[in-house]
Design a protein around this motif. Structure first.
Motif, short mmCIF file in Angstrom:
data_model
loop_
_atom_site.label_atom_id
_atom_site.label_comp_id
_atom_site.label_asym_id
_atom_site.label_seq_id
_atom_site.Cartn_x
_atom_site.Cartn_y
_atom_site.Cartn_z
N VAL A 139 0.84 -1.21 0.00
CA VAL A 139 0.00 0.00 0.00
C VAL A 139 0.87 1.25 0.00
O VAL A 139 2.06 1.22 0.34
CB VAL A 139 -0.93 0.03 1.24
N VAL A 140 0.26 2.36 -0.40
CA VAL A 140 0.93 3.64 -0.35
C VAL A 140 1.24 3.98 1.11
O VAL A 140 0.38 3.84 1.98
CB VAL A 140 0.05 4.74 -0.97
N ASP A 141 2.47 4.38 1.37
CA ASP A 141 2.90 4.66 2.74
C ASP A 141 2.58 6.10 3.11
O ASP A 141 3.42 7.00 3.02
CB ASP A 141 4.39 4.38 2.89
N GLN A 142 1.32 6.31 3.52
CA GLN A 142 0.88 7.66 3.91
C GLN A 142 -0.25 7.53 4.92
O GLN A 142 -0.89 6.48 5.03
CB GLN A 142 0.40 8.43 2.67
N PRO A 143 -0.52 8.63 5.68
CA PRO A 143 -1.57 8.57 6.70
C PRO A 143 -2.94 8.29 6.09
O PRO A 143 -3.24 8.69 4.96
CB PRO A 143 -1.52 9.97 7.32
N GLY A 144 -3.78 7.56 6.84
CA GLY A 144 -5.15 7.31 6.42
C GLY A 144 -5.34 6.06 5.59
O GLY A 144 -6.47 5.68 5.31
N VAL A 145 -4.24 5.42 5.18
CA VAL A 145 -4.35 4.25 4.32
C VAL A 145 -5.03 3.10 5.05
O VAL A 145 -5.93 2.43 4.51
CB VAL A 145 -2.97 3.82 3.80
N LEU A 146 -4.62 2.84 6.29
CA LEU A 146 -5.20 1.73 7.04
C LEU A 146 -6.70 1.92 7.22
O LEU A 146 -7.48 0.96 7.12
CB LEU A 146 -4.51 1.58 8.39
N SER A 147 -7.11 3.17 7.47
CA SER A 147 -8.54 3.44 7.63
C SER A 147 -9.29 3.14 6.33
O SER A 147 -10.40 2.57 6.36
CB SER A 147 -8.74 4.91 8.02
N THR A 148 -8.71 3.51 5.20
CA THR A 148 -9.35 3.23 3.91
C THR A 148 -9.46 1.73 3.66
O THR A 148 -10.50 1.23 3.23
CB THR A 148 -8.54 3.88 2.77
N VAL A 149 -8.38 1.01 3.93
CA VAL A 149 -8.38 -0.45 3.74
C VAL A 149 -9.41 -1.10 4.66
O VAL A 149 -10.19 -1.97 4.24
CB VAL A 149 -6.97 -1.03 3.99
N ALA A 150 -9.45 -0.66 5.92
CA ALA A 150 -10.41 -1.23 6.87
C ALA A 150 -11.84 -0.97 6.43
O ALA A 150 -12.72 -1.83 6.57
CB ALA A 150 -10.16 -0.64 8.26
N GLY A 151 -12.07 0.21 5.86
CA GLY A 151 -13.40 0.53 5.38
C GLY A 151 -13.83 -0.36 4.22
O GLY A 151 -14.98 -0.82 4.16
N LEU A 152 -12.91 -0.63 3.30
CA LEU A 152 -13.23 -1.50 2.17
C LEU A 152 -13.53 -2.92 2.64
O LEU A 152 -14.44 -3.58 2.13
CB LEU A 152 -12.07 -1.52 1.18
N LEU A 153 -12.76 -3.39 3.63
CA LEU A 153 -13.01 -4.72 4.17
C LEU A 153 -14.36 -4.78 4.88
O LEU A 153 -15.14 -5.73 4.70
CB LEU A 153 -11.90 -5.11 5.13
N SER A 154 -14.67 -3.76 5.65
CA SER A 154 -15.95 -3.73 6.37
C SER A 154 -17.13 -3.68 5.40
O SER A 154 -18.13 -4.38 5.59
CB SER A 154 -15.99 -2.51 7.30
N ASP A 155 -17.00 -2.89 4.35
CA ASP A 155 -18.07 -2.81 3.35
C ASP A 155 -18.32 -4.16 2.68
O ASP A 155 -19.43 -4.44 2.23
CB ASP A 155 -17.71 -1.77 2.28
N GLY A 156 -17.27 -4.99 2.61
CA GLY A 156 -17.40 -6.30 1.98
C GLY A 156 -17.74 -7.41 2.96
O GLY A 156 -17.65 -8.58 2.60
#
Length: 441
Positions: free
Chosen positions: A363-380
């Motif tokens: 993943v891109v090494d920047q703030p907020g990435v983990l939150s985005t990934v977690a959101g995609l997993l939760s949506d699925g």
């Protein structure tokens, strides 16, 4: 000396296994007669060419190219030529002549098993195939006979010695796939063309056979989900080791409950893929080219069958056990034991399977990435159990990426697959490195 009845045994094929079977039939003739209650006369060995070089001291007069005549004059026919044709034709001919058949031909049974078993049922013959699923390991009789009164819930098997050898060395030595594969070919564990092993075709054939027995349902080979091990690299093995797992190519045969489109509410899933196995699980300790089959039954509980999955003399042991069983049936008389496939449970696609997963992302090494990934997993509908950032790659901030290893709670395969597609398309994910199922806990 006991005056035993004579049974003529035809052997088709004189390869690594066939030559060992022939040698043992001749060497241990008296002992086998005592065990079988009949004298087993090796009537002949059918081969394609009489002049082909062979690493054997078998009497030359035993060899013939006339398989049809040999089959027609025999009580028991051992088929060890492999492949589909002419093996299928020979086996059906043997059954038609009233002979019992012993075979180690997994490819044939996985594709034409129902036809062969139906032919045997019509004439009261028996087909024995202990060596077809896991070499020397006795697993066919336990599933067909010992557990016939139980309900098998699940089978997990390491049923291909080549892939286990490769994955074991990658795990224990940190070696790369290509290097270990080359060694396996030099040692004779892998063929010059290793596709059948490393892409899971061999294991899928065995999975179809085991599932058919365990669930009393004819399982066509095309219904088996199959993945190989060619995408497994050192980084995946390192991440697995760090998380307390070992990677194994598993054949998984499972009874699924709560299936609305099944008359009984039950269905079965049969699949082959590389999976993460906890190091505390018995299958994790299967090393080298060995095989093991782990069976979970409702009454009997967990059962483990372990041993050599290949090798001429080892496989010959299983073949000769079948020959003795066939001889005993001839002496006792009566019709042969047919295969029970009357349950007719539907075989469902892998998307219905529910298990845990380990997803590795770059993943891109920047703030907020983990939150985005977690959101995609939760949506699925995929819930995160663990997450770890293992490495940072790239020297500049603009090019820097991090590797995330995400462990999930149990999720349905079709939900996970759709979620991984969305992750791959996300701007914050450079690539999906791997997705491995977690089995055995």
């Amino acid at each position: 000396m006991t005056d035993y009845r004579l049974l003529r045994v035809a052997l088709l094929g004189a390869g690594a296994v066939g030559s060992q079977v022939a040698a043992l039939l001749l060497k241990h003739a008296d002992e086998l007669a005592d065990r079988a209650g009949a004298r087993l006369q090796l009537a002949g060995i059918a081969v394609r060419s009489l002049d082909a070089p062979r690493d054997t001291e078998l009497p030359r007069e035993l060899f013939t190219t006339d398989a049809a005549s040999l089959i027609a004059s025999s009580d028991i026919v051992i088929e060890l030529i492999g492949g589909i044709e002419p093996a299928r034709e020979h086996i059906l001919s043997a059954i038609g002549s009233g002979a019992d058949v012993v075979t180690a031909n997994k490819a044939l049974l996985a594709t034409h098993g129902p036809e062969i078993f139906e032919a045997a049922d019509r004439v009261g013959a028996s087909v024995y195939y202990e060596a077809a699923a896991a070499g020397a390991i006795p697993i066919i009789r336990p599933l067909r006979d010992s557990l016939a009164g139980d309900r098998v819930r699940r089978i997990m098997g390491i049923v291909n010695g080549t892939t286990n050898y490769i994955l074991d060395r990658m795990d224990t030595e940190g070696a790369e796939f290509s290097d270990v594969l080359a060694d396996a070919q030099r040692l004779g564990y892998a063929e010059a063309d290793p596709t059948a092993d490393v892409e899971g075709y061999d294991a899928a054939q065995k999975a179809a056979i085991l599932a058919s027995l365990a669930f009393h349902t004819a399982v066509p080979l095309e219904a088996v989900h199959r993945e190989g091990i060619t995408a497994i690299d050192k980084s995946i093995m390192d991440a697995a080791r760090h998380a307390g797992y070992v990677v194994k190519l598993l054949a998984v045969c499972e009874r699924l409950d709560g299936q609305d489109d099944s008359p009984t509410g039950e269905a079965i899933s049969v699949r082959v893929y590389p999976a993460l196995v906890p190091r505390s699980h018995p299958l994790a300790s299967v090393h080298g080219a060995n095989n093991a089959v782990f069976v979970e039954a409702e009454a009997a509980g967990p059962l483990m069958f372990y041993g050599a999955g290949a090798g001429g003399v080892q496989t010959a042991s299983a073949v000769l056990g079948d020959v003795v069983s066939a001889a005993r049936r001839h002496i006792a008389g009566g019709v042969g034991v047919g295969e029970s496939t009357r349950a007719n449970l539907p075989v469902v696609e892998v998307g219905r399977v529910v298990t845990r997963y380990q997803i590795t992302l770059e993943v891109v090494d920047q703030p907020g990435v983990l939150s985005t990934v977690a959101g995609l997993l939760s949506d699925g509908h995929v819930s995160i159990a663990t997450v770890e950032q293992t490495t940072t790659i790239g020297e500049s901030d603009a090019a820097a990426t991090a590797r995330l290893v995400i462990g999930t709670h149990k999720a349905k395969e079709q939900d996970l697959s759709a979620t991984v597609e969305r992750l791959a398309a996300s701007e914050v994910v450079a690539r999906v490195v791997s997705v491995l199922r977690v089995e055995g806990n």
